[in-house]
Design an enzyme around this catalytic site. Structure first.
Site, PDB file in Angstrom:
ATOM      1  N   ASN A 142     -46.103 -56.355-112.313  1.00  0.00           N
ATOM      2  CA  ASN A 142     -46.438 -55.958-113.704  1.00  0.00           C
ATOM      3  C   ASN A 142     -45.511 -56.552-114.768  1.00  0.00           C
ATOM      4  OD1 ASN A 142     -49.010 -55.122-113.472  1.00  0.00           O
ATOM      5  ND2 ASN A 142     -48.298 -53.033-112.739  1.00  0.00           N
ATOM      6  N   HIS A 148     -55.004 -54.093-106.734  1.00  0.00           N
ATOM      7  CA  HIS A 148     -55.848 -53.363-105.920  1.00  0.00           C
ATOM      8  C   HIS A 148     -56.904 -52.330-106.559  1.00  0.00           C
ATOM      9  CE1 HIS A 148     -52.196 -50.478-105.508  1.00  0.00           C
ATOM     10  NE2 HIS A 148     -53.293 -50.018-106.388  1.00  0.00           N
TER      11      HIS A 148
END
Length: 452
Positions: A149, A172
Site C-alpha cells: 500500500n 484480498h
C-alpha cells in the site's frame, strides 16, 4: 512443473509466512522454488527457518532458498511478489494519519488516501521502483504482483515508469464477498455469479445473480442488509466478524448509492471528503489498536500457525490461484485485479490503475470491461484521478512543488496554506525517507506550472 517464485519482503509480518503457507497448499505448483528475499537479515532468517520447519513437518515438495541479495534472488525468476514497508510501519503510519489532522485535513487512517496516502507513497514508491529496475534488467518477462500500500498510487507509478513490465496489484479484500454473499442471498456460493469493480479500497458490487434462475441477487441483499451487517463488524483483517470496529461509512454508502462496497473496513473513508463526519471514530481507533497489537506480537504468539493448517486448503492470498492459472493456462475468472485501465471503466482515464475482474491464462491477466458503470459512484472514483497522477509525477520528478499540487488536488484538502506547511513538516519529520530523494529542493522549472 518447476517455477522460480521470488517473495520480496519475505521477512514482513503476516505476508511472508502467509504466502509461503499458501504455496505449500498448491499441488499445481509443487516442485517449485520459493526464493525468500528481504533486506533485513534477522527477519528473513526467522521466516526461512519457520518455512523450512513446516516444509519438513508437512512433507511438501518445495525448494526454499533465502538471500538478502536481490540480484541473486531474481535470476531466472518466473514470478515476483512484492510486499514491503519502508521504515517503521506503525510509527510512520501514525505520523501520516495524525499530523495532517493538526493541519485541518480530516482524513480516516491516512494509509492509502488523503494526505497520509501521499507521504506513504513518497516513501514506498522509490524503493519499489529500485526493485522493478532490477526486475527489468534481470527477469523482464517475469509476472510481477504488488501487494504494498498505497496500492492505487504505487501501481500507477510503476505502470507509468515501467510500461513493459507485467505488473498487477493484488488485494484480498474481494474475498469478503465470497463469505458474505451466501448469507445475504441465502444460497450456496457456487450458485452465485457476481461482478465488482472500481479503485482499490473504493470498489463496489455491481451485480450479483443466482446461477440457477438468473435472477438478480440485489433484492435479497437489500432485504437482508440491515440484519446481517448490524450483527457483524470488522475483525483485525478487515473482515466482518468481531465487535469493536467501524461500520458507519459502509452503511452510509450503501444507503446513498445502492451498491454494496466490497471493502468492509474504513479504508473507504480515506478517499471521501464527507467520510469523517459519518464514521465511527471509536470503532476506527479500536480496530487500529487491535491490529497493531496483533502484528507486533505476531511471532511471539506463533500467529503464523494458521497459515500452515492444511485442513483449510483455500489460499488466503489470490496470487496462488492466479499463478496456477498462468502455469496451467486455465482461463480462470479472477474477481479483482489492479491493472492499467484499458477502457475497462469508461469514466476513468486509461492511465489510472483500476480494480476489475480478469481472465487469467498463460498469456497473462486480461481485464474485463465493466459495462454501464454507475456515474454516481464513478464521480467518487474520478475525484482521485488528479491526486494519483500528480503523486506519480511528484515522485518520478522528485518535486516538492508537485507534491503540494497533489495535495491541493485531493478532495480532503481545504486550505492551500495548510497543504504547503504540511509538506514542509512531513519532510522534516520523515527526512530519513523523504529528504534523501530531493523533495526538500525545488528545481528552477518548478517555480511555475510543472513542465516535465
Amino acid at each position: 512443473m518447476s517455477n522460480r517464485i521470488v517473495i520480496i519482503g519475505a521477512g514482513s509480518t503476516n505476508f511472508g509466512l502467509g504466502i509461503v503457507g499458501d504455496f505449500f497448499k498448491s499441488k499445481i505448483l509443487s516442485g517449485s522454488t520459493l526464493v525468500l528475499h528481504d533486506i533485513n537479515p534477522e527477519t528473513l532468517k526467522n521466516t526461512y527457518e519457520i518455512a523450512l520447519s513446516y516444509k519438513e513437518k508437512l512433507g511438501v515438495n518445495f525448494n526454499i532458498e533465502s538471500t538478502t541479495s536481490r540480484s541473486d534472488a531474481l535470476k531466472k525468476a518466473d514470478f515476483c511478489l512484492i510486499s514491503i514497508e519502508v521504515g517503521n510501519r506503525f510509527e510512520l503510519w501514525e505520523q501520516d494519519w495524525k499530523v495532517p489532522l493538526q493541519y485541518g485535513i480530516k482524513q480516516v487512517y491516512g494509509e492509502n488516501g488523503g494526505a497520509g496516502g501521499l507521504f506513504h507513497a513518497m516513501r514506498q514508491v522509490p524503493a519499489i521502483i529500485k526493485i522493478c529496475e532490477d526486475i527489468e534488467k534481470i527477469c523482464p518477462e517475469a509476472f510481477v504482483f504488488s501487494y504494498s500500500n498505497p496500492m492505487q498510487r504505487i501501481c500507477h507509478a510503476l505502470n507509468t515508469r515501467f510500461p513493459n513490465l507485467r505488473i498487477t496489484g493484488l488485494c484480498h479484500e474481494i474475498a469478503s464477498m465470497t463469505r458474505q454473499l451466501p448469507s445475504l442471498m441465502e444460497t450456496n456460493l457456487d450458485n452465485i455469479e457476481f461482478e465488482a469493480g472500481g479503485l482499490n479500497h473504493l470498489s463496489i458490487l455491481l451485480s450479483a445473480k443466482y446461477k440457477d434462475s438468473g435472477k438478480d441477487g440485489y433484492p435479497s441483499i437489500n432485504k437482508n442488509f440491515d440484519n446481517y451487517y448490524s450483527n457483524l463488524v470488522n475483525d483485525h483483517e478487515g473482515f466482518f466478524s468481531n465487535p469493536g470496529a467501524e461500520r458507519g461509512l459502509f452503511f452510509e454508502l450503501f444507503k446513498r448509492y445502492g451498491y454494496l462496497p466490497i471493502t468492509t473496513d474504513s479504508h473507504l473513508g480515506e478517499y471521501i471528503p464527507w467520510a469523517y463526519s459519518v464514521v465511527d471514530h471509536d470503532g476506527i481507533l479500536d480496530f487500529y489498536d487491535k491490529y497493531k497489537k496483533r502484528c507486533l506480537a505476531f511471532f511471539s504468539n506463533d500467529g503464523y500457525e494458521k497459515f500452515f493448517d492444511m485442513s483449510h486448503p483455500e489460499p488466503h492470498e489470490r496470487a496462488i490461484p492466479i499463478i496456477e492459472s498462468i502455469v496451467e493456462d486455465l482461463n480462470m475468472l479472477e474477481h479483482a485485479v489492479n491493472i492499467r485501465n484499458n477502457n475497462f471503466i469508461d469514466c476513468l482515464p486509461n492511465d489510472i490503475v483500476v480494480e476489475v475482474p480478469a481472465i487469467i491464462n498463460k498469456t497473462g491477466i486480461h481485464g474485463i470491461k465493466l459495462e454501464n458503470y454507475p456515474n454516481s459512484f464513478g464521480s467518487l472514483l474520478n475525484s482521485q484521478v488528479g491526486t494519483i497522477q500528480l503523486t506519480t509525477k511528484a515522485i518520478l520528478n522528485e518535486s516538492k512543488q508537485t507534491a503540494i499540487h497533489a495535495l491541493l488536488a485531493d478532495p480532503l484538502v481545504e486550505n492551500p496554506n495548510s497543504a504547503s506547511s504540511l509538506v514542509d513538516t512531513m519532510i522534516e519529520f520523515q527526512k530519513s525517507y523523504l529528504g534523501s530523494v530531493s523533495y526538500t529542493h525545488l528545481r528552477a522549472h518548478e517555480t511555475r506550472e510543472d513542465r516535465v
